[in-house]
Design a protein around this motif. Structure first.
Motif, PDB file in Angstrom:
ATOM      1  N   ASP A  65       0.844  -1.188   0.000  1.00 17.05           N
ATOM      2  CA  ASP A  65       0.000   0.000   0.000  1.00 17.05           C
ATOM      3  C   ASP A  65       0.887   1.248   0.000  1.00 17.05           C
ATOM      4  O   ASP A  65       1.882   1.325   0.725  1.00 17.05           O
TER       5      ASP A  65
ATOM      6  N   PRO B  87       0.956   3.222   3.919  1.00 18.19           N
ATOM      7  CA  PRO B  87       0.796   2.109   4.864  1.00 18.19           C
ATOM      8  C   PRO B  87       0.227   2.550   6.202  1.00 18.19           C
ATOM      9  O   PRO B  87       0.648   3.561   6.764  1.00 18.19           O
ATOM     10  N   GLN B  88      -0.720   1.778   6.686  1.00 12.97           N
ATOM     11  CA  GLN B  88      -1.366   2.049   7.983  1.00 12.97           C
ATOM     12  C   GLN B  88      -0.794   1.177   9.091  1.00 12.97           C
ATOM     13  O   GLN B  88      -1.246   1.254  10.238  1.00 12.97           O
TER      14      GLN B  88
ATOM     15  N   HIS C 295       1.692  -3.564   5.286  1.00 13.08           N
ATOM     16  CA  HIS C 295       0.380  -3.233   4.715  1.00 13.08           C
ATOM     17  C   HIS C 295       0.415  -3.593   3.230  1.00 13.08           C
ATOM     18  O   HIS C 295       0.931  -2.852   2.394  1.00 13.08           O
TER      19      HIS C 295
ATOM     20  N   LEU D 288      -1.726  -5.119  -0.256  1.00  9.76           N
ATOM     21  CA  LEU D 288      -3.030  -5.193  -0.921  1.00  9.76           C
ATOM     22  C   LEU D 288      -3.025  -6.417  -1.822  1.00  9.76           C
ATOM     23  O   LEU D 288      -2.083  -6.601  -2.622  1.00  9.76           O
TER      24      LEU D 288
ATOM     25  N   ASN E 125     -11.557  -5.894   4.111  1.00  9.55           N
ATOM     26  CA  ASN E 125     -12.138  -5.470   2.836  1.00  9.55           C
ATOM     27  C   ASN E 125     -13.113  -4.339   3.116  1.00  9.55           C
ATOM     28  O   ASN E 125     -14.039  -4.495   3.906  1.00  9.55           O
TER      29      ASN E 125
ATOM     30  N   HIS F  13     -10.210  -5.308  -3.267  1.00 11.09           N
ATOM     31  CA  HIS F  13      -8.882  -5.554  -2.683  1.00 11.09           C
ATOM     32  C   HIS F  13      -9.024  -5.933  -1.231  1.00 11.09           C
ATOM     33  O   HIS F  13      -9.941  -5.489  -0.538  1.00 11.09           O
TER      34      HIS F  13
ATOM     35  N   HIS G 265      -6.897  -5.825   2.276  1.00 13.02           N
ATOM     36  CA  HIS G 265      -5.744  -5.283   2.986  1.00 13.02           C
ATOM     37  C   HIS G 265      -5.215  -6.360   3.936  1.00 13.02           C
ATOM     38  O   HIS G 265      -6.009  -6.982   4.669  1.00 13.02           O
TER      39      HIS G 265
ATOM     40  N   LEU H 229      -2.803  -6.300   7.080  1.00  9.04           N
ATOM     41  CA  LEU H 229      -2.167  -5.333   7.982  1.00  9.04           C
ATOM     42  C   LEU H 229      -1.557  -6.063   9.169  1.00  9.04           C
ATOM     43  O   LEU H 229      -2.201  -6.931   9.778  1.00  9.04           O
TER      44      LEU H 229
END
Ligand code: AMP
Ligand code: ZN
Length: 114
Positions: free
Chosen positions: A30, A33-34, A38, A40, A86, A100, A102, A104
């Motif tokens: 990503d 990024p969180q 991260h 996808l 999602n 997509h 994610h 994490l």
């Protein structure tokens, strides 16, 4: 699908940091990024959201969920855990209209989401 940024990423028309690719799926980092990890995970066939998931070949859905624990293992987050997300539609917080998932991890994630 024209004008879909994720379709363009799959085709290499927009650069991305690729993590994994098969005939059916593409995985990349990503851009915002969180969490320390991260990723996808996306199908190469363009479908808009979870609302359309039943139009995907079940083998592709299976492959997406088979690859997630492998990606987690490779990225060192299996043991401590991670989250698969999602977002669907505007209330779900979806900003890119190519389905997509994610992945994490790498920090303690809060619950519930905002
Ligand atoms: P969502 O909000 O669930 O639709 O997630 C879309 C995600 O795509 C966000 O986390 C964005 O940071 C990410 N994103 C948008 N453009 C790009 C890009 N060019 N490369 C990588 N990730 C992107
Ligand atoms: Zn697309």
């Amino acid at each position: 699908m024209e004008n879909c940024i994720f379709c363009k990423i799959i085709k290499g028309e927009i650069p991305s940091k690729k993590e994994y690719e098969s005939d059916s799926i593409f995985v990349f980092h990503d851009i915002t990024p969180q969490a320390p990890i991260h990723l996808l995970i996306i199908p190469k066939i363009h479908i808009t959201s979870m609302n359309e998931i039943n139009s995907l070949d079940p083998k592709v859905i299976h492959e997406i969920f088979q690859v997630i624990p492998k990606l987690a293992e490779k990225n060192g987050i299996s043991e401590k855990g991670y989250r698969v997300v999602n977002n669907c539609g505007s209330h779900g917080g979806q900003t890119v209209s190519h389905i997509h998932f994610h992945l994490l991890g790498g920090r303690h994630l809060q619950w519930p989401p905002g």
